[in-house]
Design an enzyme around this catalytic site. Structure first.
Site, PDB file in Angstrom:
ATOM      1  N   GLY A  46      25.647  35.067  34.116  1.00  0.00           N
ATOM      2  CA  GLY A  46      25.978  34.610  35.232  1.00  0.00           C
ATOM      3  C   GLY A  46      25.378  34.697  36.480  1.00  0.00           C
ATOM      4  O   GLY A  46      24.372  35.526  36.347  1.00  0.00           O
ATOM      5  N   GLN A  51      22.383  34.655  44.889  1.00  0.00           N
ATOM      6  CA  GLN A  51      21.457  35.533  44.445  1.00  0.00           C
ATOM      7  C   GLN A  51      20.141  35.053  44.247  1.00  0.00           C
ATOM      8  O   GLN A  51      19.106  35.989  43.997  1.00  0.00           O
ATOM      9  CB  GLN A  51      22.006  35.938  43.110  1.00  0.00           C
ATOM     10  CG  GLN A  51      23.108  36.888  42.884  1.00  0.00           C
ATOM     11  CD  GLN A  51      23.455  36.986  41.509  1.00  0.00           C
ATOM     12  OE1 GLN A  51      24.301  36.329  40.864  1.00  0.00           O
ATOM     13  NE2 GLN A  51      23.209  38.330  40.946  1.00  0.00           N
ATOM     14  N   CYS A  96      24.745  43.870  37.373  1.00  0.00           N
ATOM     15  CA  CYS A  96      24.544  42.764  37.945  1.00  0.00           C
ATOM     16  C   CYS A  96      22.852  42.627  38.016  1.00  0.00           C
ATOM     17  O   CYS A  96      21.992  43.569  37.977  1.00  0.00           O
ATOM     18  CB  CYS A  96      24.880  43.039  39.362  1.00  0.00           C
ATOM     19  SG  CYS A  96      24.594  41.742  40.519  1.00  0.00           S
ATOM     20  N   LEU A  97      22.382  41.282  37.855  1.00  0.00           N
ATOM     21  CA  LEU A  97      20.965  41.002  37.952  1.00  0.00           C
ATOM     22  C   LEU A  97      20.396  41.220  39.247  1.00  0.00           C
ATOM     23  O   LEU A  97      19.285  41.434  39.493  1.00  0.00           O
ATOM     24  CB  LEU A  97      20.827  39.458  37.716  1.00  0.00           C
ATOM     25  CG  LEU A  97      21.053  39.134  36.523  1.00  0.00           C
ATOM     26  CD1 LEU A  97      20.890  37.448  36.355  1.00  0.00           C
ATOM     27  CD2 LEU A  97      20.335  39.625  35.361  1.00  0.00           C
ATOM     28  N   HIS A 138      33.018  38.198  38.904  1.00  0.00           N
ATOM     29  CA  HIS A 138      31.747  38.627  39.492  1.00  0.00           C
ATOM     30  C   HIS A 138      31.132  37.876  40.260  1.00  0.00           C
ATOM     31  O   HIS A 138      30.598  38.063  41.515  1.00  0.00           O
ATOM     32  CB  HIS A 138      30.717  39.101  38.126  1.00  0.00           C
ATOM     33  CG  HIS A 138      29.689  39.786  38.457  1.00  0.00           C
ATOM     34  ND1 HIS A 138      29.528  41.347  38.686  1.00  0.00           N
ATOM     35  CD2 HIS A 138      28.573  39.553  38.880  1.00  0.00           C
ATOM     36  CE1 HIS A 138      28.314  41.506  38.959  1.00  0.00           C
ATOM     37  NE2 HIS A 138      27.690  40.440  39.288  1.00  0.00           N
ATOM     38  N   GLU A 139      30.792  36.694  39.690  1.00  0.00           N
ATOM     39  CA  GLU A 139      30.157  35.528  40.245  1.00  0.00           C
ATOM     40  C   GLU A 139      30.663  35.078  41.480  1.00  0.00           C
ATOM     41  O   GLU A 139      30.165  34.935  42.645  1.00  0.00           O
ATOM     42  CB  GLU A 139      29.535  34.386  39.318  1.00  0.00           C
ATOM     43  CG  GLU A 139      28.875  34.835  38.425  1.00  0.00           C
ATOM     44  CD  GLU A 139      27.722  35.623  38.662  1.00  0.00           C
ATOM     45  OE1 GLU A 139      27.008  35.487  39.521  1.00  0.00           O
ATOM     46  OE2 GLU A 139      27.287  36.536  37.778  1.00  0.00           O
ATOM     47  N   HIS A 142      30.252  37.417  44.358  1.00  0.00           N
ATOM     48  CA  HIS A 142      29.031  37.160  45.088  1.00  0.00           C
ATOM     49  C   HIS A 142      29.255  36.279  46.116  1.00  0.00           C
ATOM     50  O   HIS A 142      28.587  36.264  47.318  1.00  0.00           O
ATOM     51  CB  HIS A 142      27.949  36.701  44.152  1.00  0.00           C
ATOM     52  CG  HIS A 142      27.454  37.708  43.423  1.00  0.00           C
ATOM     53  ND1 HIS A 142      26.439  39.090  44.053  1.00  0.00           N
ATOM     54  CD2 HIS A 142      27.131  37.986  42.185  1.00  0.00           C
ATOM     55  CE1 HIS A 142      26.251  39.604  43.191  1.00  0.00           C
ATOM     56  NE2 HIS A 142      26.597  39.232  41.931  1.00  0.00           N
TER      57      HIS A 142
END
Length: 174
Positions: A46, A51, A96-97, A138-139, A142
């Protein structure tokens, strides 16, 4: 389409609450496609718009992602997503990216319902569980300016932050 630069957790854009998308236009469609390409290139599940430096309420999630096979991609795009129902908590490993190479067990709901709008302006609703429920939560975190380690106790969070800063220093990226 192009690969976008993923901001790391030290970037202030990740700590700001994202603004609702007011217009779905060609720029938003292009951004969404670039986010999908970036997510796949980074081997993520995701990605939230902030991000990649855009503080708007937009996420992409690989709905068909199989964590073991790492295949069967089926990306979805949700504009202005919200969690409308959630049940049963469970702990699970998360990364996480924006915080590469750092993982931790994080409490999340096992099942969630997410509503929003697609790029055609149609209402969408997804009921997901387990891994996908974790990805959606999670997204959406953000979009609220939260990172996964915010869900942890202070000591664990501080250890992970020090580890991340050490990794940056070793890579010469600090």
């Amino acid at each position: 389409m192009s690969i976008l630069n993923i901001r790391n957790c030290l970037d202030p854009v990740l700590r700001k609450k994202c603004e609702p998308v007011k217009n779905i236009d060609g720029n938003l469609v292009a951004l969404s496609n670039d986010m999908i390409e970036t997510m796949f290139d980074s081997v993520g599940v995701g990605l939230a718009a902030n991000q990649v430096g855009i503080p708007q309420r937009l996420i992409v999630v690989d709905f068909g992602f199989d964590a073991e096979k790492k295949e069967d991609h089926n990306p979805i795009i949700i504009v202005n997503p919200v969690i409308t129902a959630a049940e049963e908590e469970q702990d699970g490993q998360e990364g996480c990216l924006s915080i590469p190479e750092i993982v931790a067990d994080v409490p999340r709901f096992k099942r969630v319902e997410v509503k929003g709008v697609d790029l055609d302006g149609n209402d969408v609703r997804y009921e997901v569980e387990d891994y996908l429920a974790r990805a959606f939560q999670h997204e959406l975190d953000h979009l609220e300016g939260k990172l996964f380690w915010d869900m942890l106790g202070r000591t664990k969070r501080d250890i992970l932050k020090r580890k991340f800063k050490k990794l940056l220093k070793e890579q010469g990226a600090e």
